[in-house]
Design a protein around this motif. Structure first.
Motif, mmCIF file in Angstrom:
data_model
loop_
_atom_site.group_PDB
_atom_site.id
_atom_site.type_symbol
_atom_site.label_atom_id
_atom_site.label_comp_id
_atom_site.label_asym_id
_atom_site.label_seq_id
_atom_site.Cartn_x
_atom_site.Cartn_y
_atom_site.Cartn_z
ATOM 1 N N TRP A 68 0.713 -1.158 -0.026
ATOM 2 C CA TRP A 68 0.049 -0.047 0.146
ATOM 3 C C TRP A 68 0.816 1.297 -0.063
ATOM 4 N N ILE A 69 1.987 1.261 0.525
ATOM 5 C CA ILE A 69 2.962 2.366 0.511
ATOM 6 C C ILE A 69 3.238 2.661 -0.937
ATOM 7 N N ASP A 70 3.711 1.791 -1.475
ATOM 8 C CA ASP A 70 4.023 1.938 -2.918
ATOM 9 C C ASP A 70 2.980 2.202 -3.902
ATOM 10 N N ALA A 71 1.843 1.946 -3.396
ATOM 11 C CA ALA A 71 0.512 2.507 -4.149
ATOM 12 C C ALA A 71 0.335 3.638 -3.780
ATOM 13 N N ALA A 72 0.405 4.283 -2.549
ATOM 14 C CA ALA A 72 -0.118 5.546 -2.152
ATOM 15 C C ALA A 72 0.799 6.557 -2.554
ATOM 16 N N LEU A 73 2.129 6.180 -2.466
ATOM 17 C CA LEU A 73 3.303 7.475 -2.501
ATOM 18 C C LEU A 73 3.213 8.272 -3.571
ATOM 19 N N PRO A 74 3.083 7.704 -4.745
ATOM 20 C CA PRO A 74 3.163 8.326 -5.995
ATOM 21 C C PRO A 74 1.998 9.516 -6.031
ATOM 22 N N LYS A 75 1.008 9.188 -5.429
ATOM 23 C CA LYS A 75 -0.477 9.935 -5.228
ATOM 24 C C LYS A 75 0.020 11.493 -4.801
ATOM 25 N N LEU A 76 1.106 11.583 -3.900
ATOM 26 C CA LEU A 76 1.538 12.718 -3.440
ATOM 27 C C LEU A 76 2.118 13.943 -4.415
ATOM 28 N N LYS A 77 1.843 15.119 -4.304
ATOM 29 C CA LYS A 77 2.602 16.064 -4.862
ATOM 30 C C LYS A 77 3.966 16.168 -4.739
ATOM 31 N N ALA A 78 4.776 16.900 -5.389
ATOM 32 C CA ALA A 78 6.256 16.933 -5.257
ATOM 33 C C ALA A 78 6.585 17.603 -3.777
ATOM 34 N N ASN A 79 5.667 18.643 -3.186
ATOM 35 C CA ASN A 79 5.990 18.848 -1.974
ATOM 36 C C ASN A 79 5.075 18.423 -0.956
ATOM 37 N N GLY A 80 4.521 17.261 -1.094
ATOM 38 C CA GLY A 80 3.543 16.556 -0.244
ATOM 39 C C GLY A 80 4.031 16.054 1.032
ATOM 40 N N SER A 81 3.333 15.545 1.803
ATOM 41 C CA SER A 81 3.703 15.050 3.134
ATOM 42 C C SER A 81 2.924 13.633 3.450
ATOM 43 N N LEU A 82 3.450 12.937 4.544
ATOM 44 C CA LEU A 82 2.791 11.821 4.913
ATOM 45 C C LEU A 82 2.944 11.622 6.620
ATOM 46 N N TYR A 83 1.837 11.556 7.161
ATOM 47 C CA TYR A 83 1.777 11.036 8.513
ATOM 48 C C TYR A 83 1.215 9.893 8.651
ATOM 49 N N ILE A 84 1.878 8.841 9.490
ATOM 50 C CA ILE A 84 1.495 7.571 9.458
ATOM 51 C C ILE A 84 1.386 6.840 11.201
ATOM 52 N N PHE A 85 0.146 6.548 11.392
ATOM 53 C CA PHE A 85 -0.085 5.963 13.073
ATOM 54 C C PHE A 85 0.496 4.599 13.040
ATOM 55 N N LEU A 86 1.297 4.227 14.172
ATOM 56 C CA LEU A 86 2.177 2.785 14.230
ATOM 57 C C LEU A 86 1.970 2.855 15.731
ATOM 58 N N THR A 87 2.504 1.658 16.163
ATOM 59 C CA THR A 87 2.874 1.375 17.521
ATOM 60 C C THR A 87 4.246 0.755 17.596
ATOM 61 N N TRP A 88 4.662 0.520 18.777
ATOM 62 C CA TRP A 88 6.325 -0.033 18.755
ATOM 63 C C TRP A 88 6.668 -1.145 18.056
ATOM 64 N N ARG A 89 5.507 -1.901 17.879
ATOM 65 C CA ARG A 89 5.824 -3.440 17.191
ATOM 66 C C ARG A 89 6.280 -3.449 16.174
ATOM 67 N N TYR A 90 5.799 -2.625 15.117
ATOM 68 C CA TYR A 90 6.203 -2.372 13.702
ATOM 69 C C TYR A 90 6.743 -1.200 13.211
ATOM 70 N N SER A 91 6.741 -0.229 13.892
ATOM 71 C CA SER A 91 7.403 1.168 13.373
ATOM 72 C C SER A 91 8.790 1.091 13.223
ATOM 73 N N PRO A 92 9.771 0.476 13.775
ATOM 74 C CA PRO A 92 11.014 0.277 13.240
ATOM 75 C C PRO A 92 11.034 -0.250 11.779
ATOM 76 N N GLU A 93 10.435 -1.241 11.296
ATOM 77 C CA GLU A 93 10.294 -1.970 10.158
ATOM 78 C C GLU A 93 9.794 -0.806 8.984
ATOM 79 N N ILE A 94 8.410 -0.395 9.553
ATOM 80 C CA ILE A 94 8.142 0.628 8.433
ATOM 81 C C ILE A 94 8.604 1.847 8.019
ATOM 82 N N PHE A 95 9.408 2.469 9.350
ATOM 83 C CA PHE A 95 10.193 3.751 9.283
ATOM 84 C C PHE A 95 11.385 3.395 8.461
#
Length: 271
Positions: A68-95
């Motif tokens: 889903w990250i690879d599907a969603a990120l191309p939708k952002l404008k060149a100066n766009g941003s992302l906030y993602i909610f996570l917990t400690w369990r998977y935040s290291p890998e996803i970051f």
């Protein structure tokens, strides 16, 4: 209810929450059209969202996240941003995934103000969520003035020396820090809807005001209770999003319909 009779009816993909899987729906969102992406995906904790979306094992969960990250990120404008909610369990890998694709601006700790009652006896009790703030480019949009926290009058009075007179930071307030202490939505909270992991408007509105220009577009691939759509509408932004559970889609429609008329535009939750 037909689109013609629904006061929330809209056109195209904008100002709609589509009741479908994000991986399919994202294909219809034009690339480079989104100012801000707010993602609150399943955390991999086995929560019941009316489907099995939160019941993947570790390998499957991380594979799905990358999809889903690879599907969603191309939708952002060149100066766009992302906030993602996570917990400690998977935040290291996803970051790490996101750092390979974007620039990490902040790791924000959301202190959920969980009361000191009970908890684990074999580890420290987890009372926070982790939020990653990422940007597509160095010139990402960020409006600090829109989210400054005002100083109280006593603090202003204490800063009475001449060097402080007229200081913008003193008059408008200070920069929010990277620890956000905002109460979770307990069962009696006035915002609370029937959703197990609903996020507070205070948090999402701060993200919208800071990282999406007025009139810009916010995308949420996992709408849940619809807080992102409500926040966008309240803040004068447009939105788009996806939600698998038809019951939550109806909840979102109700929350949007309940907004004051001045906050409403033509919009629709579609199945």
């Amino acid at each position: 209810m037909t689109a013609a009779s629904d006061p929330l009816a809209g056109e195209g993909w904008l100002d709609r929450v589509h009741c479908e899987d994000a991986l399919q729906g994202l294909q219809r969102i034009p690339d480079g059209s989104i100012d801000l992406l707010i993602a609150d995906p399943p955390y991999g904790l086995g929560k019941d969202y009316g489907n099995d979306s939160d019941k993947l094992d570790t390998v499957e969960y991380l594979r799905w996240t990358e999809q889903w990250i690879d599907a969603a990120l191309p939708k952002l404008k060149a100066n766009g941003s992302l906030y993602i909610f996570l917990t400690w369990r998977y935040s290291p890998e996803i970051f790490v995934m996101l750092k390979q694709r974007m620039t990490m601006i902040n790791e924000i700790v959301w202190d959920r103000r969980v009361p000191s009652m009970g908890g684990s006896t074999r580890r420290y009790s987890s009372v926070h969520d982790t939020i990653g703030f990422f940007a597509a480019a160095r010139d990402y949009f960020f409006d600090l003035d829109a989210i400054r926290i005002p100083y109280d009058e006593q603090t202003k009075k204490a800063r009475s020396r001449a060097i402080f007179v007229g200081a913008k930071w003193l008059e408008m307030g200070y920069n929010p820090k990277d620890v956000w202490s905002v109460s979770r939505l307990h069962r009696e909270h006035k915002e609370r809807a029937d959703h197990p992991t609903q996020k507070p408007l205070e948090i999402v509105e701060r993200m919208v005001k800071a990282s999406c220009p007025p009139g810009g577009v916010v995308l949420d691939p996992f709408m849940g209770s619809g807080t992102t759509a409500v926040a966008a509408r309240r803040c004068g932004r447009r939105f788009a999003g996806f939600e698998l559970n038809p019951d939550y889609c109806e909840l979102i429609r109700q929350r949007l319909a309940a907004l004051a008329p001045s906050n409403q535009q033509d919009e629709q939750v579609t199945g």
